[in-house]
Enzyme design. Structure first.
Site, PDB file in Angstrom:
ATOM      1  N   GLU A 116     -74.965 -13.447  39.983  1.00 38.85           N
ATOM      2  CA  GLU A 116     -74.290 -12.148  40.117  1.00 38.85           C
ATOM      3  C   GLU A 116     -72.794 -12.247  39.806  1.00 38.85           C
ATOM      4  OE1 GLU A 116     -76.291  -9.882  40.177  1.00 38.85           O
ATOM      5  OE2 GLU A 116     -77.981 -10.341  41.496  1.00 38.85           O
ATOM      6  N   HIS A 139     -71.824 -10.353  48.435  1.00 38.86           N
ATOM      7  CA  HIS A 139     -73.137  -9.728  48.265  1.00 38.86           C
ATOM      8  C   HIS A 139     -74.108 -10.367  49.233  1.00 38.86           C
ATOM      9  CE1 HIS A 139     -76.875  -8.335  46.589  1.00 38.86           C
ATOM     10  NE2 HIS A 139     -77.239  -9.557  46.286  1.00 38.86           N
ATOM     11  N   HIS A 141     -78.052  -9.534  51.811  1.00 38.32           N
ATOM     12  CA  HIS A 141     -79.305  -8.782  51.942  1.00 38.32           C
ATOM     13  C   HIS A 141     -79.532  -8.377  53.409  1.00 38.32           C
ATOM     14  CE1 HIS A 141     -80.956 -11.341  48.284  1.00 38.32           C
ATOM     15  NE2 HIS A 141     -79.998 -10.509  47.919  1.00 38.32           N
ATOM     16  N   GLU A 169     -67.540   4.910  65.227  1.00 35.73           N
ATOM     17  CA  GLU A 169     -66.485   4.194  64.508  1.00 35.73           C
ATOM     18  C   GLU A 169     -66.742   4.018  63.013  1.00 35.73           C
ATOM     19  OE1 GLU A 169     -64.353   1.081  66.244  1.00 35.73           O
ATOM     20  OE2 GLU A 169     -63.672   2.589  67.663  1.00 35.73           O
ATOM     21  N   HIS A 210     -82.549  -3.941  47.782  1.00 37.67           N
ATOM     22  CA  HIS A 210     -82.025  -5.274  47.472  1.00 37.67           C
ATOM     23  C   HIS A 210     -80.943  -5.719  48.464  1.00 37.67           C
ATOM     24  CE1 HIS A 210     -80.645  -8.343  44.244  1.00 37.67           C
ATOM     25  NE2 HIS A 210     -80.078  -8.630  45.400  1.00 37.67           N
TER      26      HIS A 210
HETATM   27  O1  2HA Z   1     -77.879 -15.029  44.646  1.00 38.85           O
HETATM   28  O2  2HA Z   1     -78.795 -12.455  45.991  1.00 38.85           O
HETATM   29  O3  2HA Z   1     -78.911 -10.916  43.858  1.00 38.85           O
HETATM   30  C1  2HA Z   1     -79.138 -14.458  44.841  1.00 38.85           C
HETATM   31  C2  2HA Z   1     -79.023 -13.002  44.937  1.00 38.85           C
HETATM   32  C3  2HA Z   1     -79.183 -12.254  43.690  1.00 38.85           C
HETATM   33 ZN    ZN Z   2     -79.140 -10.355  46.008  1.00 36.70          ZN
END
Ligand code: 2HA
Ligand code: ZN
Length: 271
Positions: A116, A139, A141, A169, A210
């Site tokens: 990414e 990033h 999940h 908040e 995702h």
């Molecule tokens: O790095 O999360 O979106 C693995 C991920 C790809």
């Molecule tokens: Zn990811």
């Protein structure tokens, strides 16, 4: 030369990845972080004149030429970053022409930055244009947030309103709201481009089914934004199927905004 593994900016990433792993957001190789660090800091820990190797980039990052990043590696597990930073992290510099990166330290098993990285770099460019203090793209999940993207409509306004309505908040923490993208193929320059486009308006961009991208001037800011969204999503998932007897009204948001002097998305209110 000092030991890079003990550099404060590496220590911060080691601690943050371990924390995020324990929250259950970064299963297997899920999640990635990139963090802009000053050249003079990197130079205390590595020979910046002699990069280890060059790694090609498949888009033009000339806007970031000469900038240094700590970045997590492709295929690497957050679970392992703290114990083996030299394999799982890299310190890289964007080359003068923006078409490759110089590896200064790390990725000791021949690794490369996260898949990414194009999305990260494009988001860095847009956030730096808005905020010169910007440093971090994260990033991850988060479980409840991903669940919410299966059952909630996905436009920025209605998704943001629902999150704001879950915890008082939230409006204070992310008055600028969140951008939301539909399911898209990850790891591509296309998703990077639309994510960066949303970053012109938001510090947070949700990828439906995702995860999320969060940004900030330091790791705490990016993480704090994401954990607040995730907490709100958790409350939503606990109450979405139950009758509601109370809610936070738009008038309450107006009162909050006045009390906290918020510059917020007034167009996201119904009044
Ligand atoms: O790095 O999360 O979106 C693995 C991920 C790809
Ligand atoms: Zn990811």
């Amino acid at each position: 030369m000092k030991d890079m593994q003990e550099a404060p900016f590496i220590k911060e990433v080691r601690d943050m990845t371990a924390n995020m792993y324990r929250l259950g957001w970064d299963e297997r190789n899920g999640g990635n972080i990139s963090y802009i660090v000053p050249e003079e800091e990197v130079a205390k820990y590595a020979d910046i004149q002699h990069p280890v190797r060059s790694i090609p980039l498949d888009f033009d990052a000339a806007y970031l030429a000469g900038k240094y990043f700590v970045v997590t590696g492709t295929g690497k597990y957050f679970k392992n970053v703290s114990e083996y930073p030299e394999v799982n992290l890299g310190v890289v510099r964007i080359a003068a022409d923006g078409k490759s990166i110089d590896l200064i330290w790390g990725f000791a098993d021949g690794g490369r930055p996260t898949s990414e990285f194009p999305s990260h770099l494009m988001s860095h460019i847009e956030r730096l244009k808005i905020d010169p203090e910007h440093r971090v793209v994260m990033h991850t999940h988060p479980t409840n947030l991903i669940a919410m993207t299966f059952v909630h409509e996905l436009d920025d306004r209605s998704f943001t309103r629902t999150l704001w309505q879950m915890i008082t908040e939230c409006l204070v923490v992310f008055p600028d709201g969140v951008g939301v993208l539909p399911w898209m193929l990850c790891g591509t320059t296309e998703i990077g481009e639309v994510t960066a486009e949303k970053m012109k308006e938001y510090r947070l961009v949700v990828w439906a089914q995702h995860g999320i991208f969060g940004t900030g001037k330091d790791l705490d800011e990016a993480f704090g934004l994401i954990e607040t969204v995730e907490k709100a999503a958790e409350i939503y998932m606990k109450i979405a199927h139950l009758p509601r007897l109370q809610k936070i009204e738009d008038q309450n948001f107006v009162a909050l905004a006045e009390a906290f002097h918020l510059d917020y998305r007034t167009d996201f209110l119904d009044i």
